[in-house]
Scaffold this active site. Structure first.
Site, mmCIF file in Angstrom:
data_model
loop_
_atom_site.group_PDB
_atom_site.id
_atom_site.type_symbol
_atom_site.label_atom_id
_atom_site.label_comp_id
_atom_site.label_asym_id
_atom_site.label_seq_id
_atom_site.Cartn_x
_atom_site.Cartn_y
_atom_site.Cartn_z
ATOM 1 N N MET A 161 0.859 -1.178 0.000
ATOM 2 C CA MET A 161 0.000 0.000 0.000
ATOM 3 C C MET A 161 0.895 1.227 0.000
ATOM 4 S SD MET A 161 -2.793 1.073 2.898
ATOM 5 C CE MET A 161 -3.783 2.559 2.735
ATOM 6 N N SER B 286 7.598 1.908 6.098
ATOM 7 C CA SER B 286 6.878 0.685 6.460
ATOM 8 C C SER B 286 7.350 -0.523 5.673
ATOM 9 C CB SER B 286 5.368 0.882 6.277
ATOM 10 O OG SER B 286 5.048 1.215 4.933
ATOM 11 N N VAL C 87 6.299 7.314 5.104
ATOM 12 C CA VAL C 87 5.558 6.221 5.728
ATOM 13 C C VAL C 87 5.455 5.009 4.799
ATOM 14 C CG1 VAL C 87 3.219 6.896 5.038
ATOM 15 C CG2 VAL C 87 3.575 5.739 7.225
ATOM 16 N N TYR C 88 5.590 5.218 3.497
ATOM 17 C CA TYR C 88 5.606 4.097 2.560
ATOM 18 C C TYR C 88 6.938 3.351 2.640
ATOM 19 C CZ TYR C 88 5.763 1.517 -1.855
ATOM 20 O OH TYR C 88 5.908 0.534 -2.802
ATOM 21 N N ALA C 89 8.027 4.036 2.335
ATOM 22 C CA ALA C 89 9.335 3.390 2.420
ATOM 23 C C ALA C 89 9.646 2.965 3.848
ATOM 24 C CB ALA C 89 10.414 4.334 1.894
#
Length: 251
Positions: free
Chosen positions: A98, A161, A157-159
């Site tokens: 996501m 996570s 928050v993408y990388a």
């Protein structure tokens, strides 16, 4: 030299209802594998069923199963379905993910929790069950992101996570010594799929394209051969993150 073929191997593909996961499922079936086609929610069921039909058309057998991978009991259920249908699990490929693109200061607590549930916790739970269920000599592959090697804002928050998956992979690959099971990640560049575009603008799309050697986004067709390699002749690679991205980032 022992055969590294996918013929008659049982491959669980998480996130197989569309894009990269769907193509992986179809391509391993063409090499003789039996495939468990996972999808996450009712909205993805039709895509998963279409993937299963493509698997069968390619000469493989398929079973379709819905599971929320951020819940341990549902991940266990996914592997139980695989074992019930085919008797064992040989390989696991997790493509689920996501993305949110925004300044770190604007990420809500709910968004943070959801991103880590999908990108970190789900990956952990899939790897945990895979380690318990995969046959000796099996393979575990997780799709992460080339942004792990980027110096950029907006994807914190993408990388962030996805980053824990590298540590899970290193630890698990070491813990499985003696069973001949390899555990690796593939980190594609931004891919030309419906997953990528909603978070981007025309300018950012142009920038991402300009950062690869051919001025294009990564295509899912560029990634599938690397997945198949790790499931077969690439068995000696272990505990690694492979950046397959046309030079988009390096490390």
């Amino acid at each position: 030299m022992p055969s590294r073929s996918l013929k008659d191997k049982v491959v669980v593909v998480a996130g197989a209802s569309r894009n990269l996961g769907s193509l992986i499922a179809t391509e391993v079936a063409a090499d003789g594998a039996h495939v468990v086609v996972h999808y996450n929610s009712p909205s993805s069921r039709q895509g998963a069923e279409q993937t299963a039909e493509a698997v069968k058309a390619a000469g493989g057998e398929a079973v379709v199963h819905e599971a929320d991978l951020s819940r341990r009991v549902e991940v266990e259920g996914l592997f139980e379905v695989a074992e019930g249908a085919f008797g064992r699990v040989d390989c696991v490929v997790n493509t689920a993910g996501m993305v949110i693109k925004k300044p770190l200061t604007e990420v809500s607590e709910e968004e943070y929790d959801r991103m880590f549930a999908v990108n970190a916790k789900a990956a952990f739970l899939v790897m945990q069950q895979a380690a318990r269920r995969v046959q000796d000599g099996g393979k575990i592959v997780t799709i992460v992101t080339s942004l792990l090697a980027a110096y950029t804002g907006l994807y914190s928050v993408y990388a962030g996570s996805k980053a824990p998956v590298e540590h899970f992979t290193r630890a698990l690959s070491k813990e499985l010594f003696g069973r001949n099971i390899s555990v690796n990640n593939i980190a594609p560049g931004p891919m030309d799929t419906s997953f990528f575009y909603p978070a981007e603008t025309d300018d950012s799309i142009a920038y991402h394209k300009s950062s690869a050697m051919n001025g294009e986004l990564t295509k899912i067709e560029d990634i599938v051969p690397w997945v198949k390699f790790l499931l077969t002749d690439g068995w000696w690679l272990n505990g690694q993150t492979v950046f397959v991205n046309g030079g988009y980032t390096t490390r």
